[in-house]
Design a protein around this motif. Sequence first.
Motif, PDB file in Angstrom:
ATOM      1  N   LEU A   1     -28.547  24.156 -25.014  1.00  0.00           N
ATOM      2  CA  LEU A   1     -29.004  25.504 -24.373  1.00  0.00           C
ATOM      3  C   LEU A   1     -27.964  26.414 -24.776  1.00  0.00           C
ATOM      4  CD1 LEU A   1     -31.285  23.833 -23.359  1.00  0.00           C
ATOM      5  CD2 LEU A   1     -31.174  25.380 -21.358  1.00  0.00           C
ATOM      6  N   PRO A   2     -28.401  27.409 -25.346  1.00  0.00           N
ATOM      7  CA  PRO A   2     -27.348  28.688 -25.466  1.00  0.00           C
ATOM      8  C   PRO A   2     -26.833  29.474 -24.472  1.00  0.00           C
ATOM      9  CG  PRO A   2     -29.495  29.291 -26.081  1.00  0.00           C
ATOM     10  CD  PRO A   2     -29.676  28.015 -25.732  1.00  0.00           C
ATOM     11  N   GLY A   3     -25.846  30.142 -24.599  1.00  0.00           N
ATOM     12  CA  GLY A   3     -25.305  31.134 -23.559  1.00  0.00           C
ATOM     13  C   GLY A   3     -24.542  30.453 -22.812  1.00  0.00           C
ATOM     14  N   GLY A   4     -23.896  29.102 -22.976  1.00  0.00           N
ATOM     15  CA  GLY A   4     -22.960  28.479 -22.076  1.00  0.00           C
ATOM     16  C   GLY A   4     -23.800  27.802 -21.042  1.00  0.00           C
ATOM     17  N   VAL A   5     -25.176  27.516 -21.174  1.00  0.00           N
ATOM     18  CA  VAL A   5     -25.838  26.939 -20.217  1.00  0.00           C
ATOM     19  C   VAL A   5     -25.617  25.482 -20.074  1.00  0.00           C
ATOM     20  CG1 VAL A   5     -28.294  26.453 -19.160  1.00  0.00           C
ATOM     21  CG2 VAL A   5     -27.672  28.983 -20.306  1.00  0.00           C
ATOM     22  N   GLY A   6     -25.416  24.828 -21.400  1.00  0.00           N
ATOM     23  CA  GLY A   6     -25.018  23.520 -21.305  1.00  0.00           C
ATOM     24  C   GLY A   6     -25.806  22.637 -22.220  1.00  0.00           C
ATOM     25  N   VAL A   7     -25.504  21.191 -21.788  1.00  0.00           N
ATOM     26  CA  VAL A   7     -26.365  20.291 -22.892  1.00  0.00           C
ATOM     27  C   VAL A   7     -27.223  19.590 -21.734  1.00  0.00           C
ATOM     28  CG1 VAL A   7     -26.270  18.309 -24.218  1.00  0.00           C
ATOM     29  CG2 VAL A   7     -24.591  20.021 -24.445  1.00  0.00           C
ATOM     30  N   TYR A   8     -28.658  19.306 -22.092  1.00  0.00           N
ATOM     31  CA  TYR A   8     -29.598  19.027 -21.279  1.00  0.00           C
ATOM     32  C   TYR A   8     -30.071  17.603 -21.709  1.00  0.00           C
ATOM     33  CZ  TYR A   8     -29.810  22.526 -17.981  1.00  0.00           C
ATOM     34  OH  TYR A   8     -29.234  23.424 -17.008  1.00  0.00           O
ATOM     35  N   GLN A   9     -30.012  16.763 -21.007  1.00  0.00           N
ATOM     36  CA  GLN A   9     -30.832  15.275 -21.530  1.00  0.00           C
ATOM     37  C   GLN A   9     -31.998  15.237 -20.529  1.00  0.00           C
ATOM     38  OE1 GLN A   9     -29.232  12.618 -23.270  1.00  0.00           O
ATOM     39  NE2 GLN A   9     -27.574  13.731 -23.498  1.00  0.00           N
ATOM     40  N   VAL A  10     -32.928  14.888 -21.390  1.00  0.00           N
ATOM     41  CA  VAL A  10     -34.426  14.951 -20.674  1.00  0.00           C
ATOM     42  C   VAL A  10     -34.978  13.506 -21.151  1.00  0.00           C
ATOM     43  CG1 VAL A  10     -36.794  15.994 -20.891  1.00  0.00           C
ATOM     44  CG2 VAL A  10     -34.748  17.341 -21.461  1.00  0.00           C
ATOM     45  N   GLU A  11     -35.699  13.106 -20.073  1.00  0.00           N
ATOM     46  CA  GLU A  11     -36.318  11.552 -20.160  1.00  0.00           C
ATOM     47  C   GLU A  11     -37.584  11.621 -19.480  1.00  0.00           C
ATOM     48  OE1 GLU A  11     -35.254   7.192 -19.371  1.00  0.00           O
ATOM     49  OE2 GLU A  11     -33.766   8.291 -19.178  1.00  0.00           O
ATOM     50  N   GLY A  12     -38.648  11.109 -19.998  1.00  0.00           N
ATOM     51  CA  GLY A  12     -40.082  11.214 -19.509  1.00  0.00           C
ATOM     52  C   GLY A  12     -41.068  10.266 -20.000  1.00  0.00           C
ATOM     53  N   ARG A  13     -42.270  10.693 -19.507  1.00  0.00           N
ATOM     54  CA  ARG A  13     -43.404  10.101 -19.953  1.00  0.00           C
ATOM     55  C   ARG A  13     -44.698  11.149 -19.951  1.00  0.00           C
ATOM     56  NH1 ARG A  13     -46.263   5.025 -20.243  1.00  0.00           N
ATOM     57  NH2 ARG A  13     -48.273   4.849 -19.623  1.00  0.00           N
ATOM     58  N   VAL A  14     -45.480  10.866 -21.011  1.00  0.00           N
ATOM     59  CA  VAL A  14     -46.593  11.813 -21.243  1.00  0.00           C
ATOM     60  C   VAL A  14     -47.458  11.199 -21.614  1.00  0.00           C
ATOM     61  CG1 VAL A  14     -47.236  13.919 -22.426  1.00  0.00           C
ATOM     62  CG2 VAL A  14     -44.913  13.643 -22.122  1.00  0.00           C
TER      63      VAL A  14
END
Length: 148
Positions: A111-124
């Motif tokens: 994510l921009p603006g120094g928000v960080g790196v996000y890991q996302v894991e799920g089921r749809v």
Amino acid sequence: MLIPFLLRLLGMVAVPLVASCAGGYHQDFREAVAAQPVPPTSPLGPWKGEWRSEVNGHHGPLWCVIRPDGPDHHDFRYRAGWGALQFGDYTHRAATRTGDGAIEFNGEMDLPGGVGVYQVEGRVTAEKFSAKYRSDRGDRGTMEMSRP
């Protein structure tokens, strides 16, 4: 201390806001809603719900459009909100495992603006989107969505 925080916040809001001025996400989301079969027959297409931090209790609206990107990958394109703000146009390409018509996924977004790196894991499934996220900055939480 307050000034750097405000500058980061401004960057988080201004960059996506400029990107969204061209119609972008909202137009694509409306088109995905219009094209969605009723009832939905697969996990692909539009989603709407909420993200919620388990660390600080912050939460807000969340939108996503899922599109195929090859036989074993999907693009998950998000827009999020916090309070009255809507921000972002974040996409992660996720490796997926499909079975019983559902998509099980994991992916990463910077994510921009120094928000960080996000890991996302799920089921749809065709009816429900459920995921967990965690960031390299210590935040973690849930993303729950249903069909708009």
